[in-house]
Design an enzyme around this catalytic site. Structure first.
Site, short mmCIF file in Angstrom:
data_model
loop_
_atom_site.label_atom_id
_atom_site.label_comp_id
_atom_site.label_asym_id
_atom_site.label_seq_id
_atom_site.Cartn_x
_atom_site.Cartn_y
_atom_site.Cartn_z
N SER A 33 -2.71 68.59 44.25
CA SER A 33 -1.96 68.75 43.00
C SER A 33 -1.96 70.20 42.53
O SER A 33 -3.02 70.81 42.38
CB SER A 33 -2.57 67.91 41.88
OG SER A 33 -2.55 66.56 42.21
N HIS A 64 3.83 67.12 42.99
CA HIS A 64 3.77 66.80 44.42
C HIS A 64 5.18 66.69 44.95
O HIS A 64 5.97 65.88 44.46
CB HIS A 64 3.05 65.47 44.65
CG HIS A 64 1.57 65.58 44.55
ND1 HIS A 64 0.76 65.63 45.66
CD2 HIS A 64 0.77 65.67 43.49
CE1 HIS A 64 -0.49 65.74 45.27
NE2 HIS A 64 -0.52 65.75 43.96
N ALA A 116 -7.17 68.99 43.78
CA ALA A 116 -7.58 69.42 42.44
C ALA A 116 -8.67 68.45 41.99
O ALA A 116 -8.58 67.26 42.25
CB ALA A 116 -6.39 69.35 41.50
N SER A 218 -8.46 61.58 45.47
CA SER A 218 -7.84 61.64 46.81
C SER A 218 -8.89 61.96 47.87
O SER A 218 -10.07 61.70 47.66
CB SER A 218 -6.75 62.73 46.82
OG SER A 218 -7.35 64.01 46.63
N ASN A 241 -10.62 71.60 35.88
CA ASN A 241 -11.15 71.38 34.52
C ASN A 241 -12.63 71.07 34.65
O ASN A 241 -13.10 70.63 35.70
CB ASN A 241 -10.42 70.19 33.87
CG ASN A 241 -10.45 68.95 34.75
OD1 ASN A 241 -9.76 68.88 35.77
ND2 ASN A 241 -11.27 68.00 34.38
N HIS A 253 -3.15 66.13 32.85
CA HIS A 253 -2.55 66.51 34.14
C HIS A 253 -1.96 67.92 34.04
O HIS A 253 -1.96 68.67 35.03
CB HIS A 253 -1.47 65.49 34.53
CG HIS A 253 -0.87 65.73 35.89
ND1 HIS A 253 -1.62 65.73 37.05
CD2 HIS A 253 0.41 65.99 36.28
CE1 HIS A 253 -0.83 65.97 38.08
NE2 HIS A 253 0.40 66.14 37.65
N1 HPA Z 1 -11.06 63.80 37.29
C1 HPA Z 1 -10.46 63.22 38.35
N2 HPA Z 1 -9.51 63.83 39.06
C2 HPA Z 1 -9.16 65.07 38.69
C3 HPA Z 1 -9.76 65.72 37.61
C4 HPA Z 1 -10.77 65.05 36.87
O1 HPA Z 1 -11.33 65.57 35.89
N3 HPA Z 1 -9.19 66.96 37.53
C5 HPA Z 1 -8.29 67.02 38.54
N4 HPA Z 1 -8.26 65.88 39.25
#
Ligand code: HPA
Length: 278
Positions: A33, A64, A116, A218, A241, A253
């Site tokens: 992502s 995506h 991500a 994923s 994050n 997101h």
């Molecule tokens: N949690 C789960 N999936 C994610 C996160 C998260 O904080 N950040 C990006 N993908």
């Protein structure tokens, strides 16, 4: 919809790809992502949307794109997945991991997987890149292993070894490249959950106690399928994050996509460096 993908279905998809290309890719790369950028610099690129391929699911997530980009990066013949499929989109585990089966049947021996992720390790900051050294298969522990169903004996054994999901020599190579490029490379364990809801504070404290350093939705099923077919795997999480173990901030997101803009150039440098030496 068939629950399990057969070898014949995989090979139909393989033929559909091979009809459109004249090279034999050596490395498969999955872009997570917000990390799609690397696909744009593939040379002599042939684009194959997943919707052109039999039995392929189509990515529905913003950020995506959903196609194979096949060509050269750093002189290496690569097959890049610009956009992956997630289990939470409602597809079966077999569909989610079909692209990796296709890579495997095409003779691709190495896979570089990116995602991500939320940073669960307290020292991780948004924008960091983490080398994945091991994984927590939480989806599999709750009954969602992508190898469930009839085993494809032509690809691998019923009970595949998972002692080294991420190739140690590749990890060393990634460390070396990151050092040479002066990129800070975190390391740790990726926990794979099905999503799509982000984690509660209690989920996150549980994950930390269980040894997770990053969490995402994923990668883990794809790596299991790759290892079933004896592919060597290298993996990176982009920390988008900080996982919020006390519930004081929210996760969106949008911030995942935003952080991708900082992470992409770093990951690109590392992946290019690895490809030069792989
Ligand atoms: N949690 C789960 N999936 C994610 C996160 C998260 O904080 N950040 C990006 N993908």
């Amino acid at each position: 919809m068939e629950q399990y993908i057969s070898l014949a279905q995989i090979d139909e998809a393989v033929q559909a790809v091979q009809k459109r290309i004249s090279i034999k890719p050596k490395v498969g790369i999955i872009l997570g992502s917000g990390l799609n950028g690397l696909a744009d610099s593939v040379q002599n690129a042939v684009f194959i949307p997943y919707s052109d391929l039999p039995h392929f699911p189509v990515s529905t997530v913003h950020g995506h794109i959903g196609r194979f980009v096949i060509g050269q990066l750093e002189g290496v013949d690569v097959l890049v997945m610009q956009g992956r499929i997630h289990y939470y989109e409602g597809y079966t585990m077999g569909q989610v991991t079909l692209p990796v089966r296709v890579m495997n049947r095409m003779g691709i021996g190495s896979m570089i997987v990116t995602n991500a992720a939320g940073g669960v390790h307290p020292d991780f900051q948004p924008g960091d890149v983490m080398l994945i050294t091991d994984q927590l298969n939480l989806m599999g522990m709750s009954g969602l292993n992508p190898l469930m169903g009839p085993n494809l004996d032509e690809i691998g054994p019923r009970f595949p070894d998972m002692s080294q999901p991420y190739d140690r020599a590749y990890c060393d190579l990634a460390r070396k490249v990151a050092k040479a490029e002066k990129i800070k490379l975190q390391e740790g364990i990726y926990a794979g959950l099905s999503g799509p809801s982000f984690e509660s504070p209690a989920d996150l404290r549980f994950l930390r106690l269980a040894g997770a350093d990053a969490v995402g939705m994923s990668t883990v099923p794809e790596v299991i399928i790759a290892r079933h077919g004896n592919m060597r795997v290298l993996g990176f999480s982009g920390v988008s994050n900080k996982a919020n173990l006390d519930g004081s901030t929210i996760t969106t997101h949008e911030e995942v996509i935003e952080a991708g803009k900082v992470i992409t150039p770093k990951m690109e440098k590392i992946i290019r460096g690895v490809l030069r030496e792989i």
